[in-house]
Design a protein around this motif. Structure first.
Motif, PDB file in Angstrom:
ATOM      1  N   VAL A 177      40.858  37.836  39.343  1.00 19.97           N
ATOM      2  CA  VAL A 177      42.020  38.644  38.988  1.00 19.97           C
ATOM      3  C   VAL A 177      42.706  38.086  37.747  1.00 19.97           C
ATOM      4  O   VAL A 177      43.095  38.836  36.840  1.00 19.97           O
ATOM      5  CB  VAL A 177      43.016  38.708  40.165  1.00 19.97           C
ATOM      6  CG1 VAL A 177      44.321  39.384  39.742  1.00 19.97           C
ATOM      7  CG2 VAL A 177      42.392  39.452  41.329  1.00 19.97           C
ATOM      8  N   GLU A 201      38.488  34.829  44.360  1.00 18.54           N
ATOM      9  CA  GLU A 201      39.011  36.167  44.064  1.00 18.54           C
ATOM     10  C   GLU A 201      40.200  36.075  43.120  1.00 18.54           C
ATOM     11  O   GLU A 201      40.353  36.892  42.203  1.00 18.54           O
ATOM     12  CB  GLU A 201      39.427  36.859  45.373  1.00 18.54           C
ATOM     13  CG  GLU A 201      39.878  38.288  45.181  1.00 18.54           C
ATOM     14  CD  GLU A 201      40.132  38.989  46.502  1.00 18.54           C
ATOM     15  OE1 GLU A 201      41.013  39.874  46.528  1.00 18.54           O
ATOM     16  OE2 GLU A 201      39.465  38.654  47.497  1.00 18.54           O
ATOM     17  N   LEU A 202      41.048  35.071  43.330  1.00 14.56           N
ATOM     18  CA  LEU A 202      42.206  34.875  42.462  1.00 14.56           C
ATOM     19  C   LEU A 202      41.772  34.619  41.025  1.00 14.56           C
ATOM     20  O   LEU A 202      42.355  35.172  40.079  1.00 14.56           O
ATOM     21  CB  LEU A 202      43.044  33.706  42.974  1.00 14.56           C
ATOM     22  CG  LEU A 202      44.265  33.320  42.143  1.00 14.56           C
ATOM     23  CD1 LEU A 202      45.283  34.459  42.108  1.00 14.56           C
ATOM     24  CD2 LEU A 202      44.901  32.040  42.704  1.00 14.56           C
ATOM     25  N   GLU A 206      48.045  38.841  44.333  1.00 10.73           N
ATOM     26  CA  GLU A 206      47.248  39.465  43.280  1.00 10.73           C
ATOM     27  C   GLU A 206      47.914  40.736  42.762  1.00 10.73           C
ATOM     28  O   GLU A 206      47.829  41.050  41.566  1.00 10.73           O
ATOM     29  CB  GLU A 206      45.843  39.742  43.804  1.00 10.73           C
ATOM     30  CG  GLU A 206      45.078  38.450  44.093  1.00 10.73           C
ATOM     31  CD  GLU A 206      43.764  38.684  44.809  1.00 10.73           C
ATOM     32  OE1 GLU A 206      43.387  39.866  44.975  1.00 10.73           O
ATOM     33  OE2 GLU A 206      43.128  37.692  45.201  1.00 10.73           O
ATOM     34  N   ARG A 256      49.055  41.328  38.883  1.00 11.59           N
ATOM     35  CA  ARG A 256      48.688  42.507  38.090  1.00 11.59           C
ATOM     36  C   ARG A 256      49.928  43.231  37.558  1.00 11.59           C
ATOM     37  O   ARG A 256      49.975  43.649  36.404  1.00 11.59           O
ATOM     38  CB  ARG A 256      47.837  43.461  38.921  1.00 11.59           C
ATOM     39  CG  ARG A 256      46.412  42.969  39.190  1.00 11.59           C
ATOM     40  CD  ARG A 256      45.563  44.075  39.780  1.00 11.59           C
ATOM     41  NE  ARG A 256      44.162  43.709  39.862  1.00 11.59           N
ATOM     42  CZ  ARG A 256      43.576  43.218  40.954  1.00 11.59           C
ATOM     43  NH1 ARG A 256      44.300  43.050  42.071  1.00 11.59           N
ATOM     44  NH2 ARG A 256      42.296  42.898  40.961  1.00 11.59           N
TER      45      ARG A 256
END
Length: 274
Positions: free
Chosen positions: A225, A221-222, A185, A189
């Motif tokens: 993101v 969660e991925l 992650e 970003r």
């Protein structure tokens, strides 16, 4: 954002001839599993241009489109760089009638640490390869396995920092990132502007699962993101098996289950998921 199937699990199942002698079986299986897009492999096209027409016939028959293709790129040696680029471009050109959009190139591992000089030559080689592929209408994306992630991603980071986003996009294989001690992650970003492909594969207790949805990575969660960075590339289902991977589903069932999982998890954030 679009979903495609990677080639690796199909190659494990059918063997090296999965894109030559068994291409119709692969295309039929992809269609049965619900996939519209597929990442092929450039290697079988070496000196065998006839196979490109067989690929196209099989994929067309089953309504599957080639998203792109994977290749190892040996461009860190000045003596072989030009020949490697010429070979990759010649084979990649054969994929254009099938709708291919990208070449997913992994720097050729050498079994040891590449020197700084090798990395400089390699970055220049990727820039040259990108220019040549762009003339054909194809996008170059850098892939990685574990070797490129050693020393906190030294090799992969060098390549990205010494090429520009217009030349070289990025594939993040979330499973290899995890196994290599990297935060996928964080990479997403940091390099969001050049992120083209996110490869998905699940592991439980360090062993590859037969479908997506295992303990690692946390795809929920991925997905969050990726939504935060406005990702609009490819989600690639890249299943794989090893000695202790469970075997409760057949190949098509495993891919169909994984595709359904991707649509469920990522579809909550991306309404245009196809």
């Amino acid at each position: 954002m679009r979903i495609c199937s990677g080639f690796y699990r199909w190659s494990q199942h059918y063997g090296w001839h999965f894109l030559t002698k068994r291409i119709d079986d692969v295309a039929a299986g992809l269609a049965q599993a619900g996939f519209v897009y597929f990442e092929g492999l450039l290697d079988p096209l070496e000196g065998e241009g006839e196979w490109a027409s067989r690929w196209q016939t099989a994929l067309d028959r089953h309504g599957v489109r080639l998203a792109g293709a994977y290749v190892h790129a040996l461009v860190h040696e000045p003596s072989t760089q030009a020949k490697t680029i010429e070979s990759i471009v010649a084979r990649a050109r054969l994929l254009l009638p099938m709708g291919a959009e990208f070449i997913n190139a992994n720097p050729q591992p050498i079994g040891t640490r590449k020197t700084d000089e090798m990395l400089a030559v390699q970055a220049h080689g990727f820039a040259l390869l990108s220019t040549a592929l762009r003339r054909e209408g194809l996008r170059l994306v850098v892939h990685h396995h574990l070797p490129e992630l050693v020393e906190n991603g030294r090799e992969l980071r060098h390549l990205l920092e010494h090429t520009c986003a217009e030349d070289v996009g990025l594939t993040v294989d979330v499973d290899w990132m995890c196994r290599g001690g990297q935060d996928a992650e964080a990479w997403i970003r940091e390099f969001a502007s050049r992120l083209e492909i996110v490869e998905l594969r699940s592991s439980s207790r360090g062993i590859w699962d037969e479908t997506l949805g295992g303990v690692e990575p946390d795809c929920r969660e991925l997905a969050q993101v990726l939504a935060e960075v406005s990702f609009n590339g490819w989600l690639m289902v890249e299943l794989a098996r090893e000695e202790d991977t469970p075997q409760t589903l057949d190949l098509v069932q495993a891919h169909a289950h994984s595709l359904e999982y991707v649509r469920e998890i990522f579809g909550k954030h991306f309404q245009d998921l196809a």
